[in-house]
Design a protein around this motif. Sequence first.
Motif, PDB file in Angstrom:
ATOM      1  N   GLY A 209       3.411  -2.407   9.090  1.00 55.05           N
ATOM      2  CA  GLY A 209       3.144  -3.789   8.724  1.00 55.05           C
ATOM      3  C   GLY A 209       2.615  -3.937   7.312  1.00 55.05           C
ATOM      4  O   GLY A 209       2.938  -4.915   6.615  1.00 55.05           O
ATOM      5  N   LEU A 210       1.809  -2.975   6.875  1.00 58.79           N
ATOM      6  CA  LEU A 210       1.275  -2.998   5.517  1.00 58.79           C
ATOM      7  C   LEU A 210       2.243  -2.379   4.508  1.00 58.79           C
ATOM      8  O   LEU A 210       1.954  -2.333   3.312  1.00 58.79           O
ATOM      9  CB  LEU A 210      -0.057  -2.248   5.457  1.00 58.79           C
ATOM     10  N   GLY A 211       3.370  -1.880   4.995  1.00 59.07           N
ATOM     11  CA  GLY A 211       4.354  -1.282   4.105  1.00 59.07           C
ATOM     12  C   GLY A 211       3.963   0.088   3.596  1.00 59.07           C
ATOM     13  O   GLY A 211       4.516   0.575   2.604  1.00 59.07           O
ATOM     14  N   LEU A 212       3.029   0.759   4.292  1.00 59.10           N
ATOM     15  CA  LEU A 212       2.585   2.065   3.826  1.00 59.10           C
ATOM     16  C   LEU A 212       3.659   3.131   3.984  1.00 59.10           C
ATOM     17  O   LEU A 212       3.584   4.187   3.351  1.00 59.10           O
ATOM     18  CB  LEU A 212       1.316   2.475   4.587  1.00 59.10           C
ATOM     19  N   ASP A 213       4.632   2.848   4.824  1.00 57.22           N
ATOM     20  CA  ASP A 213       5.730   3.798   5.020  1.00 57.22           C
ATOM     21  C   ASP A 213       6.720   3.794   3.864  1.00 57.22           C
ATOM     22  O   ASP A 213       7.592   4.669   3.784  1.00 57.22           O
ATOM     23  CB  ASP A 213       6.459   3.505   6.332  1.00 57.22           C
ATOM     24  N   ARG A 214       6.605   2.823   2.958  1.00 57.15           N
ATOM     25  CA  ARG A 214       7.578   2.731   1.865  1.00 57.15           C
ATOM     26  C   ARG A 214       6.949   2.459   0.499  1.00 57.15           C
ATOM     27  O   ARG A 214       7.655   2.411  -0.510  1.00 57.15           O
ATOM     28  CB  ARG A 214       8.607   1.641   2.178  1.00 57.15           C
ATOM     29  N   ARG A 215       5.655   2.285   0.435  1.00 56.60           N
ATOM     30  CA  ARG A 215       5.005   2.032  -0.855  1.00 56.60           C
ATOM     31  C   ARG A 215       4.940   3.307  -1.694  1.00 56.60           C
ATOM     32  O   ARG A 215       4.631   4.380  -1.164  1.00 56.60           O
ATOM     33  CB  ARG A 215       3.573   1.535  -0.651  1.00 56.60           C
ATOM     34  N   PRO A 216       5.153   3.224  -2.989  1.00 56.28           N
ATOM     35  CA  PRO A 216       4.894   4.377  -3.861  1.00 56.28           C
ATOM     36  C   PRO A 216       3.390   4.655  -3.918  1.00 56.28           C
ATOM     37  O   PRO A 216       2.562   3.783  -3.611  1.00 56.28           O
ATOM     38  CB  PRO A 216       5.432   3.938  -5.217  1.00 56.28           C
ATOM     39  N   ALA A 217       3.033   5.859  -4.309  1.00 58.93           N
ATOM     40  CA  ALA A 217       1.635   6.292  -4.284  1.00 58.93           C
ATOM     41  C   ALA A 217       0.687   5.353  -5.029  1.00 58.93           C
ATOM     42  O   ALA A 217      -0.370   4.998  -4.508  1.00 58.93           O
ATOM     43  CB  ALA A 217       1.523   7.715  -4.823  1.00 58.93           C
TER      44      ALA A 217
END
Length: 402
Positions: A209-217
């Motif tokens: 939901g927070l997009g942590l699976d696809r956010r760059p570092a």
Amino acid sequence: MKVVCVGGGPAGLYLSILLKRQHPSHDITVHERNPEGSTYGWGVTYWRTFLDRLHTHDPESARAVEAASVRWRDGVAHVRGLTTRHRGDEGCAIGRHRLLEILADRARSLGVRLEYRHETDPARLPAADLVVAADGVGSALRTRYAGHFGTVRRTGRNPYLWLGTSKEFDSFTFAFAETAHGWIWAYGYGYAPERSTCVVECEPRAFTGLGLDRRPAPDTLALLQRLFAGVLEGHPLTARPAADDGAPWQTFRTLTNRTWSHGNLVLLGDAAHTTHYSIGAGTTLALEDAMALAAALRTHPALPDALAHYERRRKAALLPVQSAARHSAQWYENLPRYIDLPPERMFALLGQRHSPLLPHVPPQLYYRLDRAAGHLEPLRRLKRWLGPRLARTVHARQTPDG
């Protein structure tokens, strides 16, 4: 005896120290595939009682570890704008880089050969009387003989991320942040001046939901710094570089092996077993493996007898620790069950998360029973009696046949 240890982490280095102290004539080489001084992680934790054991086994390295460690007694939890603090036993932490430096220097001083940038071919074991696989959870040597060792991996549910920060936590700190997509939380502890470890964990729905699976570092770190601004107090978070420029999120792999030796090859540390990071025992258990293996080799002249004794002793010692780690991980995987309690009660049950009884009792009732058990011996006896029985039942259900 000629000994080759594959893996230059704490377990392999400490074993080489103990074996050299027992028999200076041993020919011992440690092979490490990475350059010297390169390692993962930030700080490692241990307890005062373990430091006492280090002093017993090798006072010189123990003194250096103690001098380089930081200590704390308090645990602090932050949730929904409220803070609660508990006093506990003395905990200690040391930077992983510094720990490896201490152990490597000590091993060299005793005559151990350390060979860095040395890749061991798992299909061709080194020529030695004893080969020690201390090459971690992804052990190439163990994988080569996985069928013999009976390796089993179980993957946890919650994603987690191992970070560092220049914020120096003076207590073991827990921070829980509620988002529109679920809960995310951090564990923080200091290990050196202006240096702390900060492990972030979250529910799977918060992860996506927070997009942590696809956010760059960089975006991930910026988001986490905003979510935990209250405890970071303006200090940045830092992550290890990842090949794809993404933050290196993982799900924890609990690893076990049916047997720990194959001929003259024996498993040590994370190559043999892992326990969930939330109990902070990984390095401690690896060094205890080294202590047990060294003792077995000292007291049992025949190698097969020594390796069998080492395995029996360590497996028995690990049973309660593995149970505690399993229940600790499950506590966080079921965080919504506890998070709405008043903070002091939630934190009290956080401290009880190792209990096999806790998942089977309503949290408010468990809290009241636990408080009462501190004053009533019959309730303490009931808790001690029920806990191991529930642990054995759950373990039997989770262990594959054969």
